[in-house]
Design an enzyme around this catalytic site. Structure first.
Site, PDB file in Angstrom:
ATOM      1  N   GLU A 138      69.695 -40.170  48.104  1.00 57.08           N
ATOM      2  CA  GLU A 138      68.895 -40.023  46.877  1.00 57.08           C
ATOM      3  C   GLU A 138      69.196 -41.137  45.881  1.00 57.08           C
ATOM      4  O   GLU A 138      69.624 -40.892  44.740  1.00 57.08           O
ATOM      5  CB  GLU A 138      69.135 -38.642  46.257  1.00 57.08           C
ATOM      6  CG  GLU A 138      68.692 -37.518  47.189  1.00 57.08           C
ATOM      7  CD  GLU A 138      68.623 -36.142  46.555  1.00 57.08           C
ATOM      8  OE1 GLU A 138      69.364 -35.903  45.591  1.00 57.08           O
ATOM      9  OE2 GLU A 138      67.826 -35.314  47.013  1.00 57.08           O
ATOM     10  N   GLU A 151      66.227 -33.742  54.203  1.00 61.49           N
ATOM     11  CA  GLU A 151      66.612 -32.567  53.417  1.00 61.49           C
ATOM     12  C   GLU A 151      65.355 -31.818  53.039  1.00 61.49           C
ATOM     13  O   GLU A 151      64.378 -32.423  52.590  1.00 61.49           O
ATOM     14  CB  GLU A 151      67.323 -32.959  52.115  1.00 61.49           C
ATOM     15  CG  GLU A 151      68.746 -33.346  52.278  1.00 61.49           C
ATOM     16  CD  GLU A 151      69.457 -33.574  50.944  1.00 61.49           C
ATOM     17  OE1 GLU A 151      69.159 -32.853  49.967  1.00 61.49           O
ATOM     18  OE2 GLU A 151      70.295 -34.482  50.895  1.00 61.49           O
TER      19      GLU A 151
HETATM   20  C1  BGP Z   1      69.851 -32.917  46.963  1.00 59.11           C
HETATM   21  C2  BGP Z   1      71.196 -33.456  47.398  1.00 59.11           C
HETATM   22  C3  BGP Z   1      72.008 -32.523  48.207  1.00 59.11           C
HETATM   23  C4  BGP Z   1      71.770 -31.070  47.978  1.00 59.11           C
HETATM   24  C5  BGP Z   1      70.357 -30.693  47.644  1.00 59.11           C
HETATM   25  C6  BGP Z   1      70.140 -29.298  47.133  1.00 59.11           C
HETATM   26  O1  BGP Z   1      69.531 -33.414  45.726  1.00 59.11           O
HETATM   27  O2  BGP Z   1      71.068 -34.638  48.155  1.00 59.11           O
HETATM   28  O3  BGP Z   1      73.343 -32.939  48.131  1.00 59.11           O
HETATM   29  O4  BGP Z   1      72.733 -30.446  47.296  1.00 59.11           O
HETATM   30  O5  BGP Z   1      69.773 -31.568  46.732  1.00 59.11           O
HETATM   31  O6  BGP Z   1      70.485 -29.224  45.787  1.00 59.11           O
HETATM   32  P1  BGP Z   1      71.421 -28.114  45.228  1.00 59.11           P
HETATM   33  O7  BGP Z   1      72.664 -28.202  46.041  1.00 59.11           O
HETATM   34  O8  BGP Z   1      71.644 -28.441  43.821  1.00 59.11           O
HETATM   35  O9  BGP Z   1      70.713 -26.832  45.436  1.00 59.11           O
END
Ligand code: BGP
Length: 499
Positions: free
Chosen positions: A201, A393
């Site tokens: 990201e 993701e």
């Molecule tokens: C993205 C990241 C992840 C992950 C995901 C979900 O932004 O790359 O590391 O955590 O989001 O977000 P969260 O964990 O805040 O629910």
């Protein structure tokens, strides 16, 4: 709806990141990283970053909007709770966890290497052998089940010594330290790892320089500097990994979404287009190899000091990625009318701002559920760059209950299944109706892990339940959820069996 037909060899799998899963934060010579200095938060309480002032005073400030004074030394201190320190203890459980991924039939497993496990301060001449050995074992375990590792080189953790001593990614020296690390892991894992991602990201630097890059302040200049150095480092890493092994395939990673105009007022439409620059800028540089004019104009307007040497331009041109990768969770809505904006403010916790979409439902954490937004995103990326896309993701954070049934602990996580099914159907339309080239799909948090934005454990994404609570207590035992059996069928049928 198109017939379901995923390409032969489609890479189904799941994704985690070191700082949210491994634990073992100081095991076997590992150095501290930025995430190790970030406390646990909740839906309503922000995660805090802890540091010490030259006077000796210890302070904690919210991660989003962090504005640490010059001279602050980031670290972890007594009395604070840091979820990365134990996370889900993947460091000691990886064999059983990867065996479960193997049982589900994963073709690939996305994980990150924790830079500070290999180079504890980021600046050593020689790597930490114990850290290298850990990932050797992890990759060997994956290969045992025919799972191809998909490795992120930098996922929300920067060795903290780089932040404290040289200003981390605001300093161009960090590019060289990063490349030393890339060379080391590229050579060490040659033949074991072929799929690489440079920065997780990368565009999150705009929102949280701390989370993305271990930087304690945010300004247009700081964001421009971090971005330039990471884009150059990424391009150089692509070239280096190709040189080490021509079989290597290297991608970028951008947090992607769709931004809808709230109305057909052209002002809303242009605002949504401008908003999309926050995603496209990084894709433009990493896929096309040069800075887009809109970014250069923005730097001019904001008096950002920016230039590229001929050599840097050459690097960006020659270091474009082999494929694009994205995280996709939700879409957002934009309006230029402050009253409409205020009335419809979204409740998301990612600092994304934006507004509620009356056509869509949202998760407990206010993230909208929008499979068509994924199809829109895939089309846009494909039309713009004509490079294969990997969704690395995607999924829904939910509150899952472990219940006892017939003497067995089970978890009925229907919401995950529904979310994933709808997004897989959207992917299928993108492939078979729209002609998008898609390489694979690794839903986020294939095993429950610590949330990046809140530090919570009870925001769960996994096919596998991990018995830890928000306060870090629990056995750490793993349990199979309903979605595990469902996803196993999805993979075995190459996406056809979604019931
Ligand atoms: C993205 C990241 C992840 C992950 C995901 C979900 O932004 O790359 O590391 O955590 O989001 O977000 P969260 O964990 O805040 O629910």
């Amino acid at each position: 709806m198109s017939e379901i037909r995923f390409p032969e060899g489609f890479l189904w799998g799941g994704a985690i990141a070191a700082n949210q899963a491994e634990g073992g934060y100081n095991a076997d010579g590992k150095g501290l990283s930025s995430s190790d200095c970030t406390t646990r938060g909740s839906k309503t309480k922000p995660r805090m970053v802890t540091y010490q002032l030259p006077s000796g005073e210890i302070k904690a400030e919210p991660m989003f909007g962090l504005n640490a004074p010059d001279g602050a030394k980031f670290g972890c201190f007594e009395g604070y709770d840091y979820p990365s320190h134990n996370a889900i203890d993947f460091y000691h459980h990886f064999k059983e966890d990867i065996a479960l991924f193997g049982e589900m039939g994963f073709k690939t497993f996305r994980l990150s290497i924790n830079w500070a496990r290999i180079f504890p301060t980021g600046m050593e001449e020689e790597p930490n052998e114990a850290g290298l050995k850990f990932y050797d074992e992890v990759f060997d375990e994956c290969l045992k089940y025919n799972i191809k590792p998909l490795v992120t080189l930098s996922h929300y953790e920067t060795p903290i010594a780089l932040s404290n001593e040289i200003g981390s990614w605001t300093n161009p020296k960090t590019i060289d330290y990063f490349l030393r690390y890339v060379k080391c892991v590229g050579e060490r894992y040659k033949g074991k790892v072929e799929y690489w991602l440079t920065f997780n990201e990368i565009n999150v630097a705009q929102m949280s320089p701390w989370m993305s890059s271990g930087i304690g302040q945010r300004s247009p200049q700081i964001v421009a500097d971090i971005s330039k150095h990471q884009l150059i480092a990424s391009a150089k890493a692509v070239m280096l990994l190709h040189e080490i092994d021509p079989n290597n395939k290297v991608g970028n990673m951008v947090a992607y979404g769709a931004i809808y105009p709230y109305t057909c007022n052209p002002d809303d439409v242009i605002a949504s287009k401008m908003g999309m620059h926050g995603y496209h800028f990084y894709e433009d540089v990493q896929a096309r190899g040069y800075y887009p004019n809109y970014k250069l104009k923005e730097y001019e307007r904001e008096n950002v000091n920016f230039s590229l040497t001929d050599e840097e331009k050459e690097v960006l041109k020659n270091g474009t990625v082999d494929f694009l990768s994205i995280s996709y969770y939700m879409s957002s809505v934009i309006s230029v009318d402050p009253e409409v904006l205020a009335k419809n403010k979204a409740e998301g916790n990612m600092g994304l701002g934006g507004m509620r979409n009356p056509y869509l439902k949202a998760s407990e954490w206010g993230w909208t559920i929008d499979p068509t937004g994924l199809r829109i995103a895939l089309n846009e990326l494909w039309e713009r760059y004509q490079k294969p896309i990997f969704i690395v993701e995607n999924s829904l954070g939910t509150i899952d209950e472990l219940v006892e049934e017939d003497g067995k602990m089970v978890c009925h996580d229907k919401a995950h299944i529904d979310y994933l099914r709808d997004h897989i159907l959207a992917m299928n339309e993108a492939i078979n109706y729209d002609g998008v080239e898609l390489l694979g799909y690794t839903p986020w948090g294939c095993i429950d892990l610590v949330s990046a934005s809140t530090g919570e454990m009870h925001k769960r994404y996994g096919f596998i339940y991990v018995d830890y609570k928000d306060d870090g207590t629990g056995s750490g035992d793993r349990y199979i959820k309903d979605s595990f059996y469902w996803y196993k069928k999805v993979i075995a049928s190459n996406g056809k069996d979604l019931d």
